[in-house]
Motif scaffolding. Structure first.
Motif, PDB file in Angstrom:
ATOM      1  N   LEU A 146      41.755  36.876  66.833  1.00  0.00           N
ATOM      2  CA  LEU A 146      41.083  36.753  68.121  1.00  0.00           C
ATOM      3  C   LEU A 146      40.751  35.302  68.422  1.00  0.00           C
ATOM      4  CD1 LEU A 146      38.663  39.827  68.070  1.00  0.00           C
ATOM      5  CD2 LEU A 146      40.762  39.567  69.377  1.00  0.00           C
ATOM      6  N   LEU A 147      40.287  34.575  67.404  1.00  0.00           N
ATOM      7  CA  LEU A 147      39.941  33.174  67.617  1.00  0.00           C
ATOM      8  C   LEU A 147      41.168  32.347  67.975  1.00  0.00           C
ATOM      9  CD1 LEU A 147      37.337  32.512  64.807  1.00  0.00           C
ATOM     10  CD2 LEU A 147      36.938  32.663  67.258  1.00  0.00           C
ATOM     11  N   LEU A 162      45.656  36.694  75.248  1.00  0.00           N
ATOM     12  CA  LEU A 162      45.074  37.941  75.729  1.00  0.00           C
ATOM     13  C   LEU A 162      43.805  37.680  76.519  1.00  0.00           C
ATOM     14  CD1 LEU A 162      45.455  40.123  72.528  1.00  0.00           C
ATOM     15  CD2 LEU A 162      46.932  40.070  74.522  1.00  0.00           C
ATOM     16  N   LEU A 163      43.331  36.429  76.519  1.00  0.00           N
ATOM     17  CA  LEU A 163      42.070  36.094  77.159  1.00  0.00           C
ATOM     18  C   LEU A 163      42.297  35.687  78.610  1.00  0.00           C
ATOM     19  CD1 LEU A 163      40.547  34.010  74.267  1.00  0.00           C
ATOM     20  CD2 LEU A 163      40.383  36.455  74.672  1.00  0.00           C
ATOM     21  N   SER A 164      41.308  35.982  79.419  1.00  0.00           N
ATOM     22  CA  SER A 164      41.427  35.669  80.839  1.00  0.00           C
ATOM     23  C   SER A 164      41.195  34.184  81.061  1.00  0.00           C
ATOM     24  CB  SER A 164      40.411  36.480  81.633  1.00  0.00           C
ATOM     25  OG  SER A 164      40.448  36.136  82.983  1.00  0.00           O
ATOM     26  N   CYS A 165      42.209  33.484  81.560  1.00  0.00           N
ATOM     27  CA  CYS A 165      42.096  32.047  81.788  1.00  0.00           C
ATOM     28  C   CYS A 165      42.294  31.698  83.256  1.00  0.00           C
ATOM     29  CB  CYS A 165      43.108  31.286  80.943  1.00  0.00           C
ATOM     30  SG  CYS A 165      42.799  31.444  79.174  1.00  0.00           S
ATOM     31  N   TYR A 211      33.099  35.662  74.793  1.00  0.00           N
ATOM     32  CA  TYR A 211      32.525  36.744  73.988  1.00  0.00           C
ATOM     33  C   TYR A 211      33.110  36.758  72.577  1.00  0.00           C
ATOM     34  CZ  TYR A 211      30.511  41.068  72.491  1.00  0.00           C
ATOM     35  OH  TYR A 211      29.783  41.983  71.775  1.00  0.00           O
ATOM     36  N   VAL A 212      34.382  36.427  72.442  1.00  0.00           N
ATOM     37  CA  VAL A 212      34.986  36.379  71.105  1.00  0.00           C
ATOM     38  C   VAL A 212      34.254  35.348  70.244  1.00  0.00           C
ATOM     39  CG1 VAL A 212      37.051  35.750  69.804  1.00  0.00           C
ATOM     40  CG2 VAL A 212      37.246  37.181  71.836  1.00  0.00           C
ATOM     41  N   ALA A 213      33.960  34.199  70.819  1.00  0.00           N
ATOM     42  CA  ALA A 213      33.247  33.153  70.074  1.00  0.00           C
ATOM     43  C   ALA A 213      31.844  33.614  69.709  1.00  0.00           C
ATOM     44  CB  ALA A 213      33.191  31.874  70.909  1.00  0.00           C
ATOM     45  N   GLN A 226      30.680  31.804  66.368  1.00  0.00           N
ATOM     46  CA  GLN A 226      31.184  30.438  66.465  1.00  0.00           C
ATOM     47  C   GLN A 226      30.410  29.749  67.597  1.00  0.00           C
ATOM     48  OE1 GLN A 226      33.546  29.320  64.277  1.00  0.00           O
ATOM     49  NE2 GLN A 226      33.453  31.321  63.310  1.00  0.00           N
ATOM     50  N   TRP A 227      29.171  29.326  67.301  1.00  0.00           N
ATOM     51  CA  TRP A 227      28.268  28.871  68.360  1.00  0.00           C
ATOM     52  C   TRP A 227      28.775  27.609  69.058  1.00  0.00           C
ATOM     53  CZ3 TRP A 227      26.494  33.245  68.480  1.00  0.00           C
ATOM     54  CH2 TRP A 227      25.871  33.903  67.418  1.00  0.00           C
ATOM     55  N   GLY A 228      29.307  26.681  68.312  1.00  0.00           N
ATOM     56  CA  GLY A 228      29.837  25.477  68.930  1.00  0.00           C
ATOM     57  C   GLY A 228      31.011  25.788  69.847  1.00  0.00           C
ATOM     58  N   LEU A 229      31.896  26.677  69.376  1.00  0.00           N
ATOM     59  CA  LEU A 229      33.048  27.079  70.180  1.00  0.00           C
ATOM     60  C   LEU A 229      32.587  27.804  71.435  1.00  0.00           C
ATOM     61  CD1 LEU A 229      36.124  27.246  70.378  1.00  0.00           C
ATOM     62  CD2 LEU A 229      36.021  29.372  69.060  1.00  0.00           C
TER      63      LEU A 229
END
Length: 319
Positions: free
Chosen positions: A12-13, A23-26, A43-45, A50-53
């Motif tokens: 996912l990352l 798969l992510l909406s861009c 939401y994946v982050a 992955q707080w910084g991401l």
């Protein structure tokens, strides 16, 4: 609620970068997405802590803070399909095309539904990220998840820090009196062993939402006052430094001017001395030779005087 672990989410990352296989909406942000099919990068982050991401993603795609993320069906079965379809093994948690098709065919049985703010509070995100999510979508503070829970419910339930609670109540103080689907107000969900401010919460609940609103305002006022005081100190230091710089610059300019004047005076005196030296050299040119001749002449006269004296003495003897 979904478990937030770092294992099983590498796939996912890897999809956080926009591209043909993403798969992510861009290009566009939907109102709602399926966690197993097209989750948002934000939401994946958050889900994987992955707080910084998450913070970086939120800066680029702030609209994703308003996207609801849902999960349907059996995630374990879906993961098995994703990992074994057509004999090709994929990263755990990475839905393949066949897995997504299978997910679409399955009956829609909702497991959970939440906004990124719900997830951030649930998974213990730092205050900075919570603040950024609220700033991007303030209405999230008044939105309930599939269990009828506000972010404030989750904050008390998970033993969030008091600063997070005040941040949520600052935007939506009425949340302290709103019940979830089981008729529970947020303060009821507080874990006494995990929340150090539970006594204060109980007292505040009796006083109503205005207490939290006031407390949040006081905290905000303290922050503003501290920031103002710090800014004033910084400005004062900058002004002092600027004044010191100007004073030093003026002193240096004055010293340079004085030294330049001294140099000009010395140059004038030097020129005068050179002229006087040249005059003396011209006036007394050959003086040493003349002095030598004069000395020799004086010595010659003295010798003649001596001889004359001797001659006179000799004549006087004969007489």
């Amino acid at each position: 609620m979904p478990p937030a672990t770092n294992s099983g989410n590498g796939g996912l990352l890897s999809l956080l970068q926009c591209g043909p296989a993403s798969l992510l909406s861009c290009d566009g942000v939907p109102d709602e997405c399926d966690f197993d099919i097209n989750p948002t990068g934000l939401y994946v982050a958050v889900h994987t802590k992955q707080w910084g991401l998450a913070a970086d993603r939120l800066k680029v795609f702030p609209a994703e803070a308003s996207v609801w993320v849902s999960r349907f069906g059996d995630p374990v079965g879906l993961a098995n399909i994703a990992n074994t379809t057509n004999g090709v093994t994929s990263l755990p948690g990475t839905p393949t095309s066949a897995a997504m098709a299978e997910a679409r065919r399955r009956p829609k049985v909702l497991r959970w539904k939440m906004l990124p703010l719900h997830g951030a509070v649930l998974f213990g995100a730092p205050l900075e990220l919570v603040h950024a999510l609220i700033k991007a979508y303030p209405a999230a503070c008044s939105c309930v998840d599939d269990q009828g829970m506000l972010p404030l419910h989750l904050a008390f339930r998970c033993g969030a820090k008091e600063a997070v609670v005040l941040e949520l109540l600052d935007v939506y103080p009425q949340a302290i009196e709103i019940e979830d689907k089981k008729g529970r107000v947020p303060s009821v969900l507080a874990l006494k062993d995990a929340v150090s401010y539970v006594d204060t919460i109980g007292e505040a609940f009796l006083k109503g939402p205005s207490y939290y609103y006031y407390a949040a305002r006081v905290a905000a006022s303290d922050r503003v006052r501290n920031e103002s005081e710090m800014a004033a100190k910084v400005r004062k230091l900058e002004e002092e430094r600027k004044a010191e710089y100007e004073s030093t610059k003026n002193l240096l300019t004055k010293t340079q001017a004085e030294l330049q004047e001294d140099i000009e005076v010395l140059s004038t005196e030097n020129a005068e001395l050179k002229e006087r030296l040249a005059w003396y050299e011209t006036k007394y040119d050959g003086a040493e030779e003349k002095e030598k001749v004069l000395v020799d002449h004086t010595n010659s006269l003295a010798e003649r005087l001596r001889l004359t004296s001797l001659s006179e003495e000799h004549l006087a003897t004969k007489l």
